[in-house]
Design an enzyme around this catalytic site. Structure first.
Site, PDB file in Angstrom:
ATOM      1  N   SER A 126       0.107 -14.841  10.579  1.00 24.86           N
ATOM      2  CA  SER A 126       0.181 -13.681   9.696  1.00 24.86           C
ATOM      3  C   SER A 126      -1.194 -13.068   9.457  1.00 24.86           C
ATOM      4  CB  SER A 126       0.759 -14.141   8.355  1.00 24.86           C
ATOM      5  OG  SER A 126       0.459 -13.208   7.339  1.00 24.86           O
ATOM      6  N   GLU A 128      -2.120 -12.230   6.724  1.00 19.33           N
ATOM      7  CA  GLU A 128      -2.592 -12.818   5.462  1.00 19.33           C
ATOM      8  C   GLU A 128      -3.665 -13.876   5.717  1.00 19.33           C
ATOM      9  OE1 GLU A 128      -1.775 -12.600   1.884  1.00 19.33           O
ATOM     10  OE2 GLU A 128      -1.400 -10.630   2.685  1.00 19.33           O
ATOM     11  N   TYR A 150       0.096 -19.224   0.526  1.00 13.20           N
ATOM     12  CA  TYR A 150       0.813 -18.789   1.730  1.00 13.20           C
ATOM     13  C   TYR A 150      -0.154 -18.585   2.894  1.00 13.20           C
ATOM     14  CZ  TYR A 150       3.107 -15.718   5.056  1.00 13.20           C
ATOM     15  OH  TYR A 150       3.592 -15.175   6.224  1.00 13.20           O
ATOM     16  N   ASN A 179       2.004  -6.678   8.542  1.00 17.83           N
ATOM     17  CA  ASN A 179       3.273  -6.458   7.837  1.00 17.83           C
ATOM     18  C   ASN A 179       4.261  -5.700   8.714  1.00 17.83           C
ATOM     19  OD1 ASN A 179       1.107  -6.906   5.926  1.00 17.83           O
ATOM     20  ND2 ASN A 179       2.594  -6.463   4.323  1.00 17.83           N
ATOM     21  N   THR A 191       7.875  -2.870   0.199  1.00 17.18           N
ATOM     22  CA  THR A 191       8.486  -1.717   0.877  1.00 17.18           C
ATOM     23  C   THR A 191       9.962  -1.585   0.523  1.00 17.18           C
ATOM     24  OG1 THR A 191       8.935  -3.109   2.800  1.00 17.18           O
ATOM     25  CG2 THR A 191       6.905  -1.791   2.853  1.00 17.18           C
TER      26      THR A 191
HETATM   27  O1  G4F Z   1       5.255  -6.509   0.504  1.00 23.47           O
HETATM   28  P1  G4F Z   1       4.330  -7.572   0.066  1.00 23.47           P
HETATM   29  O2  G4F Z   1       4.881  -8.577  -0.882  1.00 23.47           O
HETATM   30  O3  G4F Z   1       3.771  -8.226   1.388  1.00 23.47           O
HETATM   31  P2  G4F Z   1       2.451  -9.076   1.706  1.00 23.47           P
HETATM   32  O4  G4F Z   1       1.984  -9.826   0.528  1.00 23.47           O
HETATM   33  O5  G4F Z   1       1.460  -8.146   2.340  1.00 23.47           O
HETATM   34  O6  G4F Z   1       2.975 -10.117   2.783  1.00 23.47           O
HETATM   35  C1  G4F Z   1       3.890  -9.753   3.822  1.00 23.47           C
HETATM   36  O7  G4F Z   1       3.189  -9.458   4.998  1.00 23.47           O
HETATM   37  C2  G4F Z   1       2.492 -10.564   5.584  1.00 23.47           C
HETATM   38  C3  G4F Z   1       1.835 -10.073   6.862  1.00 23.47           C
HETATM   39  O8  G4F Z   1       0.560  -9.591   6.514  1.00 23.47           O
HETATM   40  C4  G4F Z   1       3.456 -11.699   5.868  1.00 23.47           C
HETATM   41  F1  G4F Z   1       2.785 -12.741   6.407  1.00 23.47           F
HETATM   42  C5  G4F Z   1       4.133 -12.116   4.589  1.00 23.47           C
HETATM   43  O9  G4F Z   1       5.088 -13.134   4.856  1.00 23.47           O
HETATM   44  C6  G4F Z   1       4.861 -10.910   4.012  1.00 23.47           C
HETATM   45  O10 G4F Z   1       5.856 -10.525   4.918  1.00 23.47           O
HETATM   46  O11 G4F Z   1       3.052  -6.921  -0.648  1.00 23.47           O
HETATM   47  C7  G4F Z   1       2.306  -5.908  -0.023  1.00 23.47           C
HETATM   48  C8  G4F Z   1       1.266  -5.374  -1.004  1.00 23.47           C
HETATM   49  C9  G4F Z   1       0.452  -6.460  -1.708  1.00 23.47           C
HETATM   50  O12 G4F Z   1      -0.888  -6.063  -1.724  1.00 23.47           O
HETATM   51  C10 G4F Z   1       1.006  -6.474  -3.126  1.00 23.47           C
HETATM   52  O13 G4F Z   1       0.054  -6.871  -4.112  1.00 23.47           O
HETATM   53  O14 G4F Z   1       1.955  -4.670  -2.034  1.00 23.47           O
HETATM   54  C11 G4F Z   1       1.369  -5.021  -3.282  1.00 23.47           C
HETATM   55  N1  G4F Z   1       2.350  -4.783  -4.350  1.00 23.47           N
HETATM   56  C12 G4F Z   1       2.165  -3.911  -5.373  1.00 23.47           C
HETATM   57  N2  G4F Z   1       3.226  -3.965  -6.201  1.00 23.47           N
HETATM   58  C13 G4F Z   1       3.526  -5.415  -4.516  1.00 23.47           C
HETATM   59  C14 G4F Z   1       4.073  -4.895  -5.679  1.00 23.47           C
HETATM   60  N3  G4F Z   1       4.160  -6.346  -3.767  1.00 23.47           N
HETATM   61  C15 G4F Z   1       5.377  -6.771  -4.176  1.00 23.47           C
HETATM   62  N4  G4F Z   1       6.051  -7.676  -3.419  1.00 23.47           N
HETATM   63  N5  G4F Z   1       5.950  -6.302  -5.324  1.00 23.47           N
HETATM   64  C16 G4F Z   1       5.334  -5.369  -6.121  1.00 23.47           C
HETATM   65  O15 G4F Z   1       5.876  -4.955  -7.155  1.00 23.47           O
END
Ligand code: G4F
Length: 333
Positions: A126, A128, A150, A179, A191
């Site tokens: 990932s 990450e 993670y 992502n 998303t």
């Molecule tokens: O959609 P996210 O939760 O994905 P994240 O943390 O980037 O991880 C995903 O992608 C990775 C690949 O780089 C995978 F390995 C992993 O398993 C997963 O699929 O969050 C994306 C961004 C973050 O910066 C988070 O802080 O969105 C920001 N965010 C802002 N508000 C939020 C929110 N994320 C989530 N889930 N929920 C919110 O309300």
């Protein structure tokens, strides 16, 4: 060709199963016994494939259960996608994340080494792993600096995969996937949280959307494109690691702006920042350089960022509002 997919019930697993079936593969999946007992809820992404795939109950927390499945089937390829993949949850329970993601990967590798040493192995690494990035864009040579349990677990899985390749000569490759999204994305990821709430607002079922860090930047591609890269990695002469990314980065705010605009709405009227969704340590900005995958694998993504966002919003509008986009949007104003 016989392929085993761990995590077949997830977004990537379901798209990969479709892709491998289309190539004539016999597709097998590892699933938790609890999932087999609750197919309506747990198999929503693969319900249309159930008569064409073979499911085996096993747990990533149990080496004997994995050993048993691998001993009874001569797999040619194994795609290890199963994991606790929600970064925020890994802060809440880092121990489970580590256990499933690190030991689960180790069990898979150890069972294959023991029983099917010629089976080709794909590890779902990932972006990450890059975390607090040391250069931009990130490529295969960029140093890892994970920022969450993670991310740390994925670095460990990546290193385990490399070690089995170097120590035992196994064909073990890792994809460093940025992502990747789509209509089958889980609702906890930002998303899908955005696109599903846009649909609920349009349907009159919600009035606002609470989010955390709107300034975080991600390199978002489409899962359907990315599973093709996984398969290509296992068709090479020698095992190697590849970054898979779109090369474009957008903020969460930009994602909101676009998703709301597909439904004819202004995100500023609905989005509220809520501290609860901030992470103890954030990965502020990711953008990948997939030159190696493009050159060596001949991989190219087909979706643009706006096409992917539109597809996700339209899908959620269809399932929430039950009407085509144009009608749903017209009625909501
Ligand atoms: O959609 P996210 O939760 O994905 P994240 O943390 O980037 O991880 C995903 O992608 C990775 C690949 O780089 C995978 F390995 C992993 O398993 C997963 O699929 O969050 C994306 C961004 C973050 O910066 C988070 O802080 O969105 C920001 N965010 C802002 N508000 C939020 C929110 N994320 C989530 N889930 N929920 C919110 O309300």
């Amino acid at each position: 060709m016989k392929a085993l997919i761990t995590g077949i019930t997830g977004q990537d697993g379901s798209y990969l199963a479709e892709h491998l079936l289309s190539l004539g593969y016999e597709v097998h999946g590892l699933v938790r016994r609890i999932a087999l007992e609750d197919p309506e809820r747990r198999f929503t992404r693969i319900s249309h494939l159930l008569d064409r795939i073979h499911l085996h109950p096993a747990s990533l927390e149990s080496y004997p259960s994995i050993f048993s499945v691998v001993s009874r089937n001569d797999f040619d390829e194994c795609y290890h996608l199963a994991a606790q993949s929600f970064v925020a949850e890994s802060f809440a329970d880092g121990f489970s994340t580590m256990n499933i993601n690190i030991n689960g990967t180790h069990y898979m590798l150890a069972a294959l080494r023991e029983l099917r040493p010629t089976c080709r192995f794909y590890f779902a690494g990932s972006s990450e792993m890059f975390g607090l990035v040391e250069e931009s864009p990130q490529r295969e040579t960029t140093r890892f600096h994970p920022r969450s349990p993670y991310g740390i677990s994925k670095v460990a899985g990546f290193e385990l995969t490399r070690n089995y390749r170097e120590a035992y000569g196994m064909f073990a490759a890792s994809g460093i996937l940025f992502n990747h999204e789509g209509p089958r994305r889980g609702f906890e990821f930002v998303t899908r949280k955005i696109t599903s709430t846009v649909a609920r607002i349009t349907a009159g079922l919600a009035t606002e959307l609470a989010l955390g860090n709107l300034d975080a930047r991600r390199d978002w591609g489409h899962s359907k494109d990315y599973v093709r890269a996984m398969h290509l990695m296992l068709q090479q002469k020698t095992p190697d690691d590849f970054v898979v990314a779109s090369g474009e980065s957008h903020t969460v705010r930009e994602f909101c702006e676009l998703a709301f605009s597909v439904a004819g709405l202004d995100y500023r009227d609905y989005v509220r920042v809520d501290e609860r969704f901030y992470r103890p340590a954030e990965v502020e900005s990711l953008v990948g350089d997939a030159s190696k995958a493009r050159t060596v694998l001949g991989w190219t993504p087909t979706y643009t960022f706006p096409e992917m966002v539109r597809e996700m919003v339209e899908n959620d509008l269809r399932s929430t509002v039950g009407k085509p986009l144009s009608e749903a949007v017209a009625e909501s104003h």
